[in-house]
Design an enzyme around this catalytic site. Structure first.
Site: not given
Length: 673
Positions: A480, A439, A411, A413, A435-437
């Protein structure tokens, strides 16, 4: 806790081991040069000929010893106080001086200062002001070498202050997990600007951190050039054969201010007196004289030679003019120029075999075919390997392409985006899946300050695609569901695409990988499994920067993208609206000519997007229409967007947040105007 003094015993001990006199004198020459350049620069700074200076006096042994210990084609990622890296790699002094003066003859065409540049010719990647991001870039360079089985090592530097940043942790963690051959050199000089170590961290030495990351940690006297050289040389030889990261702590002291304007009044005077006795140049020179390796005649000859080189470099740099501002060049250099292969574009009368695919399957298809087309492409993201990603887009990819190219990441980014730039430096392509925008905030700095500015600053493109599962409508709540594309459409150097249908989802993704510039690829989660279409089986591209007119009509124009295309189509069908519906597809650069044509045709315009209203792309396009198409307008430009709130969780609240009902009202208002 005071700055480190563990290695401040006297006299300094130089162990020549089996090194020849020639090697020892070579180190001396390279140790002396940055000191003499700095002494000259401090004079020029007082004369106003240099605007700013970050002094490395007292720390030269670290840069020089580590640089001279590496092969010339191994990458180094230095900081402010690492002049010895540049001189050690024989960067021409006239170009260095021109760089500091902001001249075109420098390395950044006057666009950045000091050591904020890179030069692939000399295998150096310069820093950005945020200090930590280059650590992850080093990991990407080392990853490229590892994937190609090249026995190389990469060296990067951090100060003790900069090591407090999250990038430090992320970079070391990723390097340890992936066993990347990186030497992380921590220049522990006791201060981050004026803040002493005891206000930065609660440990005493950085070697204590290495075992926690699962890596070897070594400490050296950072003022002893021979000890630094021997240690880095030994480590590099080992890492080339047994790839892994190492943390190397160099204890040293900064003899001048963080930069010259900050002064040194915050540092106790006794520390200066103590560390002055450990001056890396004076002590090494004294030892060489005592051992008979250097004599007074040779000492003066070295100094005269370097002095002449400095004076000649300054003569050339001073004669160079300041840059001439060129609008075409400044705008053009934000991106690496390239010509897309138009033969890959999907013909309007496409007769290729097709398969009915959902939006999510089209993305997977484009990703798979791009991996086949570009063997240098590396995929990185959380859970994308055996698990196939949370949306199963990379399901089965490990079996086809292997874990080297389809990489699960921690994890981290920021570190992974930075690694993408490092891969680019070594000629590879990278995809980073958020994984999701939502993040992406954790990697924001790397994207907007490193990827986006790299080509403009020193001509190094960032061949990185960041995939961004985005959008609301799935009752996923505030973290999310965000539509955050406007963060990036405001960032020159990036390209931003947002497909609304399966055909474009595949084509734009393939085009993003063809493009050597950084591309933010937004994909709407709600569309993944809710829409399908016949998608050509062959590899093809959809041109970046070109909008698509998906419906024609006479009453008004609805300009939109993503899920907004489907909202507009559904409403037009429901109420019998005759409207142009223009799907932008690319948000940066967006298609001005297509917008102009539909506005001039209909004169009434609705700008629709799922993003919140204030600061959204509709405001930018609306302003452009007002400036360029005002005479064609028959009614006010209307913007329709989501509420200026966070995205709520409960379905009734989310329905109110989204703009479908407001779109209906805007259409009625424009019809009756």
């Amino acid at each position: 806790m005071a700055p480190p003094t563990k290695l401040s015993h006297f006299p300094m001990h130089f162990d020549r081991k089996d090194y020849s006199n020639e090697t020892l004198l070579h180190l001396y020459q390279h140790l002396l040069k940055p000191r003499m350049i700095e002494e000259k620069m401090l004079i020029l700074l007082r004369q106003g000929k240099v605007s700013k200076w970050f002094s490395g006096i007292g720390q030269e042994a670290i840069s020089v010893g580590s640089t001279m210990a590496l092969d010339s084609d191994e990458y180094i990622l230095p900081l402010h106080r690492n002049l010895g890296v540049f001189t050690g790699r024989n960067v021409p002094l006239d170009r260095l001086f021109a760089q500091w003066q902001g001249k075109t003859h420098g390395f950044s065409k006057g666009r950045d200062r000091s050591f904020h540049f890179g030069t692939n010719e000399h295998h150096i990647v310069g820093m950005i002001s945020h200090l930590g991001p280059q650590l992850a870039v080093a990991g990407g360079i080392a990853l490229a070498d590892t994937l190609e089985d090249r026995p190389k090592v990469t060296v990067t530097y951090s100060g003790d202050g900069g090591a407090s940043e999250g990038d430090f942790h992320e970079a070391l963690n990723v390097a340890a997990v992936w066993q990347l051959p990186v030497i992380f050199i921590i220049e522990n000089n006791g201060y981050g600007l004026s803040t002493p170590s005891n206000e930065q961290f609660r440990f005493r030495y950085f070697v204590d951190k290495g075992p926690a990351y699962g890596m070897e940690a070594v400490q050296v006297d950072g003022n002893n050039v021979l000890e630094v050289y021997d240690t880095v040389r030994r480590l590099a030889e080992d890492l080339r054969q047994n790839p892994r990261p190492v943390l190397l702590e160099a204890l040293t002291f900064r003899m001048r201010g963080h930069e010259e304007a900050s002064g040194t009044k915050y540092v106790p005077q006794e520390l200066f007196e103590q560390w002055a006795q450990k001056d890396p140049v004076e002590n090494y020179e004294k030892w060489l004289l005592q051992e008979g390796i250097l004599d007074e005649e040779a000492r003066m000859r070295f100094r005269e030679t370097i002095k002449r080189e400095i004076e000649e470099g300054l003569r050339v740099a001073d004669a160079e003019p300041m840059p001439t501002a060129s609008l075409k060049q400044e705008v053009g250099d934000m991106y690496r120029a390239f010509e897309p292969d138009s033969a890959l574009n999907l013909p309007t009368d496409n007769e290729q075999p097709t398969t009915d695919k959902r939006y999510v399957d089209a993305i997977s298809d484009g990703l798979r075919q791009s991996m086949e087309r570009y063997p240098e492409l590396v995929l990185m993201g959380q859970d994308i390997a055996e698990y196939g990603g949370v949306f199963k887009i990379t399901d089965g990819f490990v079996a086809q392409f292997g874990k080297g190219r389809v990489r699960n990441t921690p994890l981290c980014e920021s570190a992974i985006v930075g690694a993408g730039l490092g891969l680019s430096i070594k000629g590879k392509k990278a995809m980073v899946e958020m994984q999701f925008a939502d993040f992406v905030t954790c990697g924001f700095n790397q994207i907007v300050n490193n990827l986006a500015k790299s080509h403009y600053r020193w001509g190094q493109n960032a061949d990185v695609v960041v995939r961004m599962p985005t959008g609301a409508g799935t009752a996923a709540g505030p973290f999310h569901s965000q539509s955050n594309e406007a963060w990036f459409t405001h960032t020159p150097g990036l390209k931003v695409v947002y497909p609304s249908n399966p055909v474009d989802a595949k084509g734009l993704l393939c085009a993003a990988f063809e493009d050597p510039n950084p591309v933010m690829y937004f994909e709407h989660k709600l569309l993944y499994r809710s829409i399908s279409a016949p998608v050509p089986d062959v590899y093809y591209t959809t041109p970046i920067g070109k909008a698509a007119l998906v419906r024609e009509g006479e009453e008004m124009s609805i300009i939109t993208y993503g899920a907004g295309v489907h909202w507009a189509l559904a409403l037009a069908e429901e109420i019998g609206l005759s409207a142009d519906i223009l799907d932008l597809r690319t948000l940066l650069p967006w298609d001005e000519e297509a917008v102009r044509q539909t506005v001039e045709k209909n004169g009434r315009v609705i700008l629709l997007h799922e993003d919140t209203l204030t600061g959204g792309l509709a405001g930018e396009i609306g302003a452009w229409i007002a400036e360029h198409c005002f005479r064609s307008l028959d009614a006010p430009i209307l913007r329709v967007a989501s509420l200026d709130t966070a995205v709520p969780f409960a379905p009734p609240l989310e329905k109110q947040f989204l703009p479908q009902q407001r779109l209906r009202e805007a259409v009625a208002k424009l019809r009756s105007y």
